[in-house]
Scaffold this active site. Structure first.
Site, PDB file in Angstrom:
ATOM      1  N   ASP A  23      -2.736  -7.696  -4.217  1.00 36.63           N
ATOM      2  CA  ASP A  23      -2.634  -6.234  -4.169  1.00 36.63           C
ATOM      3  C   ASP A  23      -1.299  -5.768  -3.585  1.00 36.63           C
ATOM      4  OD1 ASP A  23      -4.897  -5.478  -5.471  1.00 36.63           O
ATOM      5  OD2 ASP A  23      -6.084  -5.053  -3.692  1.00 36.63           O
ATOM      6  N   SER A  27      -4.482  -0.429  -1.372  1.00 35.94           N
ATOM      7  CA  SER A  27      -5.757  -0.552  -2.083  1.00 35.94           C
ATOM      8  C   SER A  27      -6.049   0.714  -2.877  1.00 35.94           C
ATOM      9  CB  SER A  27      -6.873  -0.774  -1.050  1.00 35.94           C
ATOM     10  OG  SER A  27      -8.135  -0.727  -1.659  1.00 35.94           O
ATOM     11  N   SER A  28      -6.968   0.582  -3.826  1.00 39.50           N
ATOM     12  CA  SER A  28      -7.472   1.759  -4.547  1.00 39.50           C
ATOM     13  C   SER A  28      -8.908   2.094  -4.143  1.00 39.50           C
ATOM     14  CB  SER A  28      -7.437   1.502  -6.057  1.00 39.50           C
ATOM     15  OG  SER A  28      -6.125   1.261  -6.497  1.00 39.50           O
ATOM     16  N   GLY A  47     -13.640  -1.333  -9.316  1.00 35.59           N
ATOM     17  CA  GLY A  47     -12.861  -1.083 -10.533  1.00 35.59           C
ATOM     18  C   GLY A  47     -11.356  -1.040 -10.354  1.00 35.59           C
ATOM     19  N   GLY A  48     -10.803  -1.672  -9.303  1.00 37.59           N
ATOM     20  CA  GLY A  48      -9.346  -1.636  -9.145  1.00 37.59           C
ATOM     21  C   GLY A  48      -8.877  -0.189  -9.166  1.00 37.59           C
ATOM     22  N   ASN A  63     -11.262  -8.942  -3.979  1.00 42.21           N
ATOM     23  CA  ASN A  63     -10.290  -8.589  -5.008  1.00 42.21           C
ATOM     24  C   ASN A  63     -10.798  -9.063  -6.370  1.00 42.21           C
ATOM     25  OD1 ASN A  63      -8.077  -7.312  -6.068  1.00 42.21           O
ATOM     26  ND2 ASN A  63      -6.737  -9.077  -5.864  1.00 42.21           N
ATOM     27  N   THR A  75     -14.583  -5.978  -0.882  1.00 42.19           N
ATOM     28  CA  THR A  75     -14.045  -6.775  -1.988  1.00 42.19           C
ATOM     29  C   THR A  75     -13.468  -8.111  -1.560  1.00 42.19           C
ATOM     30  OG1 THR A  75     -12.573  -6.629  -3.913  1.00 42.19           O
ATOM     31  CG2 THR A  75     -11.716  -5.788  -1.845  1.00 42.19           C
ATOM     32  N   ARG A 111      -9.511  -3.813   6.033  1.00 43.18           N
ATOM     33  CA  ARG A 111      -8.735  -4.463   4.973  1.00 43.18           C
ATOM     34  C   ARG A 111      -8.141  -5.772   5.497  1.00 43.18           C
ATOM     35  NH1 ARG A 111      -7.965  -4.256  -0.504  1.00 43.18           N
ATOM     36  NH2 ARG A 111      -5.823  -3.897  -1.159  1.00 43.18           N
ATOM     37  N   THR A 135     -15.147  -5.807  -7.253  1.00 43.98           N
ATOM     38  CA  THR A 135     -15.289  -5.225  -5.924  1.00 43.98           C
ATOM     39  C   THR A 135     -16.705  -4.701  -5.952  1.00 43.98           C
ATOM     40  OG1 THR A 135     -12.936  -4.739  -5.770  1.00 43.98           O
ATOM     41  CG2 THR A 135     -14.383  -3.270  -4.552  1.00 43.98           C
TER      42      THR A 135
HETATM   43  N1  GLY Z   1      -8.584  -5.138  -4.519  1.00 44.21           N
HETATM   44  C1  GLY Z   1      -8.632  -3.922  -5.185  1.00 44.21           C
HETATM   45  C2  GLY Z   1      -8.267  -2.784  -4.333  1.00 44.21           C
HETATM   46  O1  GLY Z   1      -8.345  -2.886  -3.114  1.00 44.21           O
HETATM   47  O2  GLY Z   1      -7.874  -1.767  -4.855  1.00 44.21           O
END
Ligand code: GLY
Length: 543
Positions: free
Chosen positions: A396, A425-426, A447-448, A374, A372, A78, A354
């Site tokens: 984020d 993050s998701s 998909g966030g 983002n 990603t 990340r 992403t």
């Molecule tokens: N940028 C979206 C996530 O990491 O959840």
């Protein structure tokens, strides 16, 4: 959809050229990690909206040369906040008139992690050389490829903001017009960056010519990433989150992803309810799903952040008694309310660019990678002379306390901006294991925040609902993230189901398609089956 009974492996990825690079590597005898690294670099060339050198991601795998030696791993690459970042940098920017500083332009970029992450994975678990796995991407950048319709459409959608940055405009909008669909798209600067990475490895990106280009561009555009930030960047191998599901277990990403914890929580809470194949797509099941999603996202937004900076109470969040207590608050005949938890917010925006890819090799190794920038094309800032886009991952963080981010998430102080910290993050790359620890499926999607709820619904389809891999993906998806307090429904959810959910007291909102799932799953009669989500433009490729 592709079945594999024999062969050297399967890849499912959002872009066909990159998927083909992955299967070539498997065909040459590379393992799932070699293929995953090659796909990651190829996506940085062929799918610039989300594939990246200037972003970050997560890898989850079940890896080992022999079945007995196989272990579950996760690698966090990340992005991190630059050393000069402060918790109020975006509220200050907003006060000075720049409301979009966390999303657009130089201040939006975190220190990229992808190159370090990919090369660390290769060194740690791969078998091939850098040249073998990166050269296909370099050739695609150097020689070019025909621009797919999807990327053309995405460029058109982002044109206005991308034209604000000269190097971005020169690369994607030569002479002011977007590169046409089906036209040859060459990226010589990116090819040169890839050659430097092949020759010098991690240092080729974080120290030397490429790093200099990033730092010069940051200074020019008022960004914060420094030479020291780049030199200091390290990916982190973390203990994955593992939780039981049906007769097996699922392995997913720990913080700074919220994915693994939320999946484990939702799975445990749903255990309380008897569900089976006849419940698939029923309003009753969607109601239960929405309620466990709501409860889990309330925890997500309150407690989770970068575990190297804040104490994430992982034991408490996975405590079975607490989860059973929470599940016991669910009323099967009426919706609960998020109002007591946090204040409401505007609807979710829908930019969720992403990308995810899944690989299983002939040894049974399974690798899931979600990566990603983002937003679509990230910060829209392309590093001049280096040819790659930088992320806008800083959004984020809790960039504007009390206010929704790009995904409508209202997050807490655990996720405040701080120097060297990773934003929550998701992304939820996930591997499903059978009771003996064999890889049964590799899952993931962009998909966030809908990543988490989508992966959960596919996991549920494969395990408790007994759906085929294809039906697990095509089944209409819903999403609830606590705030805003509403169920988001894909268009394919029937109106009658919506009526039933309204009657239970839910607020419903229709939204565009959820996700671009890339799944490989073992089936009793067809062996390994790969499925690329028909909602996206991906493919399954096998050897
Ligand atoms: N940028 C979206 C996530 O990491 O959840």
């Amino acid at each position: 959809m592709v079945d594999m009974k024999k062969g050297r492996g399967i890849v499912a990825a959002a872009e066909p050229l990159a998927a083909g690079v992955g299967t070539d590597i498997l065909r040459q005898g590379g393992n799932a990690i070699d293929a995953a690294v090659a796909i990651g670099f190829a996506l940085a060339v062929t799918y610039p909206a989300a594939g990246n050198l200037g972003g970050g991601g997560f890898l989850v795998g079940s890896i080992g040369r022999e079945k007995k030696q196989r272990s579950e791993v996760s690698l966090d690459f990340r992005e991190v906040a630059p050393g000069a970042a402060t918790s109020d940098m975006y509220t200050q920017a907003a006060a000075a008139g720049n409301r979009s500083a966390s999303l657009l332009g130089h201040l939006a970029a975190g220190v990229p992690g992808s190159v370090s992450g990919m090369l660390t994975a290769l060194e740690r678990w791969g078998t091939m050389t850098r040249r073998q796995v990166i050269e296909p991407a370099r050739l695609l950048a150097q020689g070019g490829f025909l621009l797919p319709a999807r990327t053309h459409r995405m460029l058109v959608a982002s044109k206005k903001s991308m034209l604000r940055f000269e190097a971005t405009a020169d690369t994607f909008f030569p002479d002011g017009a977007v590169i046409g669909e089906g036209k040859l798209f060459r990226q010589p600067d990116l090819a040169r960056t890839l050659e430097i990475i092949i020759e010098r490895g991690i240092a080729g990106f974080y120290d030397g010519e490429v790093a200099d280009h990033i730092v010069i561009e940051m200074k020019r555009g008022g960004g914060l990433i420094s030479a020291k930030d780049l030199l200091d960047y390290r990916p982190v191998e973390r203990k994955p989150i593992r939780f039981p599901i049906s007769n097996g277990s699922a392995v997913s990403m720990p913080p700074p992803s919220s994915g693994g914890i939320c999946l484990a929580q939702m799975s445990r809470m749903l255990e309380r309810f008897k569900i089976g194949s006849t419940d698939a797509e029923s309003p009753q099941l969607y109601h239960l799903l929405a309620e466990v999603m709501r409860l889990s996202f309330a925890d997500r937004n309150q407690y989770l952040g970068d575990p190297d900076h804040v104490a994430c109470p992982l034991e408490m969040l996975q405590d079975k008694k607490r989860l059973d207590r929470l599940a016991a608050t669910i009323d099967r005949s009426s919706a609960s309310s998020s109002a007591d938890l946090l204040k409401d917010s505007p609807p979710v925006k829908e930019s969720e660019q992403t990308t995810h890819y899944s690989v299983i090799d002939c040894h049974g190794n399974g690798v899931a990678v979600t990566t990603t920038l983002n937003g679509s094309f990230g910060s829209k800032v392309l590093v001049p002379a280096a040819g790659f886009l930088l992320n806008n991952e800083m959004d984020d963080f809790t960039a504007h306390p009390g206010e929704p981010n790009l995904f409508g998430l209202i997050q807490g102080s655990a996720n405040a901006v701080a120097p060297g910290k990773r934003p929550l993050s998701s992304m939820s790359p996930t591997v499903l294991l059978d009771e003996e620890g064999n890889v049964d499926a590799v899952l993931g999607t962009p998909g966030g925040p809908t990543i988490i709820t989508n992966v959960f619904q596919v996991l549920l389809g494969l395990t408790r609902l007994g759906l085929s891999p294809e039906n697990s993906i095509t089944a209409p998806k819903i999403h609830h993230q606590c705030l805003p307090d509403r169920i988001f429904l894909e268009a394919a959810v029937p109106t009658s189901t919506e009526q039933s959910l309204l009657a239970l007291g839910h607020v419903c909102a229709r939204r565009s398609a959820i996700g671009d799932f890339q799944l490989i799953a073992r089936t009793p009669h067809r062996g390994l089956v790969g499925v690329a989500d028909p909602r996206g433009g991906g493919v399954v490729s096998n050897t």
